[in-house]
Design a protein around this motif. Structure first.
Motif: not given
Length: 102
Positions: A17-29
């Motif tokens: 979950i941490e890796e998945s959410l960090t990846s998602i968040i890094s691509q958003l504004d």
């Protein structure tokens, strides 16, 4: 102002979950929020979600009693703040594919 919601359902996925959410968040504004609906995890996922929510203002999460994926998705529909959500986009895309291929 939140315009888009990326909805994620979680049940006992502490390992990823941490890796998945960090990846998602890094691509958003700032127009995006990430809403995690936790379906009663018992594996430490909640500690990870709490830690990530302290760091990332776009992330919020809710915890519900364990039921099933469909109920978790329904909860995300009810709680999304964005006028456009990953739930609705996925549903619209699936309906468009079904229409085109029928």
């Amino acid at each position: 102002m939140v315009r888009y919601t990326v909805a994620v359902c979680n049940y006992n996925m502490a390992e990823t979950i941490e890796e998945s959410l960090t990846s998602i968040i890094s691509q958003l504004d700032d127009e995006f929020e990430v809403l995690v609906v936790d379906d009663g995890s018992t594996d430490g996922s909640l500690d990870i979600l709490a830690s990530l929510a302290d760091i990332h203002k776009q992330l919020r999460y809710v915890v519900r009693d364990h039921s099933n994926l469909a109920e978790a998705r329904n909860t995300s529909f009810e709680l999304e703040k964005g006028s456009i959500s990953s739930n609705r986009w996925t549903l619209m895309t699936a309906m468009e594919v079904a229409y085109v291929t029928s």
